[in-house]
Design an enzyme around this catalytic site. Structure first.
Site, short mmCIF file in Angstrom:
data_model
loop_
_atom_site.label_atom_id
_atom_site.label_comp_id
_atom_site.label_asym_id
_atom_site.label_seq_id
_atom_site.Cartn_x
_atom_site.Cartn_y
_atom_site.Cartn_z
N HIS A 81 1.01 -1.12 0.11
CA HIS A 81 0.03 -0.21 -0.08
C HIS A 81 0.92 1.18 0.28
CE1 HIS A 81 0.86 0.00 4.19
NE2 HIS A 81 0.76 1.34 4.34
C1 UD1 Z 1 -1.86 5.65 5.73
C2 UD1 Z 1 -0.64 6.14 6.29
C3 UD1 Z 1 0.41 4.96 6.19
C4 UD1 Z 1 -0.02 3.85 6.88
C5 UD1 Z 1 -1.52 3.64 6.24
C6 UD1 Z 1 -2.29 2.37 6.71
C7 UD1 Z 1 0.12 8.60 5.90
C8 UD1 Z 1 1.04 9.46 5.32
N1 UD1 Z 1 0.03 7.36 5.55
O1 UD1 Z 1 -1.62 5.53 4.16
O2 UD1 Z 1 1.63 5.33 6.95
O3 UD1 Z 1 0.78 2.68 6.84
O4 UD1 Z 1 -2.24 4.60 6.29
O5 UD1 Z 1 -3.26 1.81 5.93
O6 UD1 Z 1 -0.68 8.76 6.94
N2 UD1 Z 1 -8.83 5.22 1.21
C9 UD1 Z 1 -9.97 4.49 1.14
N3 UD1 Z 1 -10.75 4.42 2.14
C10 UD1 Z 1 -10.13 4.63 3.32
C11 UD1 Z 1 -8.81 5.31 3.54
C12 UD1 Z 1 -8.38 5.53 2.34
O7 UD1 Z 1 -10.63 4.41 -0.17
O8 UD1 Z 1 -10.83 4.46 4.29
C13 UD1 Z 1 -7.93 5.48 -0.30
C14 UD1 Z 1 -8.38 6.86 -0.75
O9 UD1 Z 1 -8.18 6.85 -2.21
C15 UD1 Z 1 -6.98 7.72 -0.50
C16 UD1 Z 1 -5.97 6.49 -0.28
O10 UD1 Z 1 -6.58 5.28 0.08
O11 UD1 Z 1 -6.55 8.56 -0.97
C17 UD1 Z 1 -4.73 6.77 0.70
O12 UD1 Z 1 -5.32 7.09 1.84
P1 UD1 Z 1 -4.51 8.00 3.00
O13 UD1 Z 1 -5.14 7.92 4.25
O14 UD1 Z 1 -3.95 9.26 2.26
O15 UD1 Z 1 -3.16 7.01 3.03
P2 UD1 Z 1 -2.80 5.49 3.01
O16 UD1 Z 1 -2.15 5.15 1.81
O17 UD1 Z 1 -4.03 4.71 3.98
#
Ligand code: UD1
Length: 370
Positions: free
Chosen positions: A201
């Site tokens: 991820h």
């Molecule tokens: C975040 C953390 C990472 C951690 C990970 C665990 C930061 C910088 N990164 O990364 O360190 O290892 O969480 O999972 O804080 N999305 C959904 N549903 C959700 C959440 C996210 O669809 O409930 C999708 C969205 O498209 C979003 C993308 O995932 O833009 C990334 O989510 P984000 O919270 O920005 O970071 P993670 O990649 O999950």
């Protein structure tokens, strides 16, 4: 009477905060649990609250996804508003996600002290958003809880005063110990008898088409069934890169929705090995005595390398392929658990907070050694 605001936002935060909230409750310390809404899907958030017995957040900020600046900024603004409302003696944050940094920054700017759990981990890679978060949070925290001796040394090397650092062990392992009796086989999809687990991820992998393509080539050579619970970010990015078809055509690969905590730990504990770019999973694999192949070129979890429980392969097809052959065909020797990775981590943390009230009052120019 002390009043603590505990802040969580993303999946790994929920796992780390659960025993801390239980401990605060046990000791009769007043707490407020704020969920920023960084992770909001049922499978990324709600299921963790249910399975880990985390109380419903007292406040939900609903910030959702966004660029780093937008997400961090929104959380800061909302946390600041909450902090201005009540008299909080301390903001408690865990891990290294954007919610962790935003909450810590909002708090210190208005002179509310911060305690950071999982302080001192360093990958020494400033290209990683989490490394930036870790360094900044540690620099502005008044009380720092380190999971390993190396983490303590990292903090001392950065000039953090020794009196502010406490080696307490790994709180995520405490959660794991307490939940092991409840782990359960995932329902969503048939888990084969023998398999290796795969998770990807991290932005440094998912956001570059070449890296994802190289990882896919590597896992194609796996002489095992691969079980892959897919993070929503990875799903979006694979579709965007036009690589989903390529991945789905691998015959011995099973793709599923993200798993709940108890299902994931079941799958991890029964795997032949795990390929991952997560931080926490490297440590959980060490606990389960499952060999870990890390799809990164560095790690902040140095102890997993030192114990021989983990190896770094980056996104290289060749290294992934040879590590898989090695791990699957050579019997591995076992390793012990690092000191204090036990069931008493949250007890140590909350006791230190209670005993060291003076650290929460000192002026902020006293944070690092001259
Ligand atoms: C975040 C953390 C990472 C951690 C990970 C665990 C930061 C910088 N990164 O990364 O360190 O290892 O969480 O999972 O804080 N999305 C959904 N549903 C959700 C959440 C996210 O669809 O409930 C999708 C969205 O498209 C979003 C993308 O995932 O833009 C990334 O989510 P984000 O919270 O920005 O970071 P993670 O990649 O999950």
């Amino acid at each position: 009477m002390m009043r603590i605001m505990a802040v969580v936002g993303a999946r790994p935060n929920f796992v780390k905060m659960a025993p801390l909230i239980h401990q605060l409750e046990k000791k009769g310390i007043e707490w407020e649990l704020v969920h920023t809404g960084q992770h909001y899907d049922e499978v990324m958030s709600k299921v963790f609250f249910e399975q880990l017995g985390l109380p419903k957040p007292t406040r939900y900020l609903g910030v959702g996804s966004g660029t780093h600046g937008v997400q961090t900024g929104k959380i800061m603004g909302s946390i600041e508003e909450l902090l201005m409302e009540g008299k909080y003696d301390l903001v408690l944050v865990v891990g290294d996600v954007n919610s962790t940094l935003a909450a810590a920054l909002a708090a210190v700017k208005i002179q509310i002290p911060v305690a950071h759990v999982e302080a001192g981990y360093r990958s020494f890679d400033m290209g990683m958003p989490e490394e930036i978060n870790r360094i900044l949070v540690d620099r502005i925290s008044q009380i720092l809880f380190a999971p390993t001796e190396t983490a303590v040394l990292n903090l001392i090397n950065e000039g953090v005063k020794k009196e502010r650092i406490f080696l307490v062990g790994n709180v995520m392992i405490e959660t794991l110990i307490s939940q092991m009796k409840h782990v359960k086989r995932p329902k969503s999809c048939n888990l084969p008898e023998s398999y290796s687990l795969l998770t990807i991820h991290r932005a440094e992998n998912t956001d570059t088409k070449e890296k994802m393509a190289s990882i896919i080539e590597g896992i194609k050579t796996a002489d095992t069934t691969l079980y892959f619970p897919m993070h929503p970010r990875t799903k979006h990015k694979l579709e965007h890169h036009g690589l989903m078809g390529e991945l789905e055509s691998i015959p011995n690969l099973i793709i599923t929705e993200p798993l709940g905590y108890l299902e994931f730990q079941y799958a991890l504990s029964n795997a032949e090995c795990v390929l991952t770019d997560s931080g926490g999973i490297q440590e959980e694999a060490l606990f389960h005595k499952v060999p870990c192949i890390t799809l990164r070129s560095n790690t902040e979890r140095m102890v997993t390398l030192r114990y021989g429980a983990n190896r770094l392969v980056g996104s290289s097809t060749r290294l992934i392929s040879s590590a898989l052959k090695d791990v699957l065909h050579t019997p591995h020797t076992s390793w012990p658990l690092p000191p204090m990775w036990d069931a008493n981590v949250s007890e140590r943390i909350v006791s230190r907070i209670e005993e060291h009230g003076e650290l929460l009052c000192l002026p902020s120019n006293d944070l690092i050694s001259p």
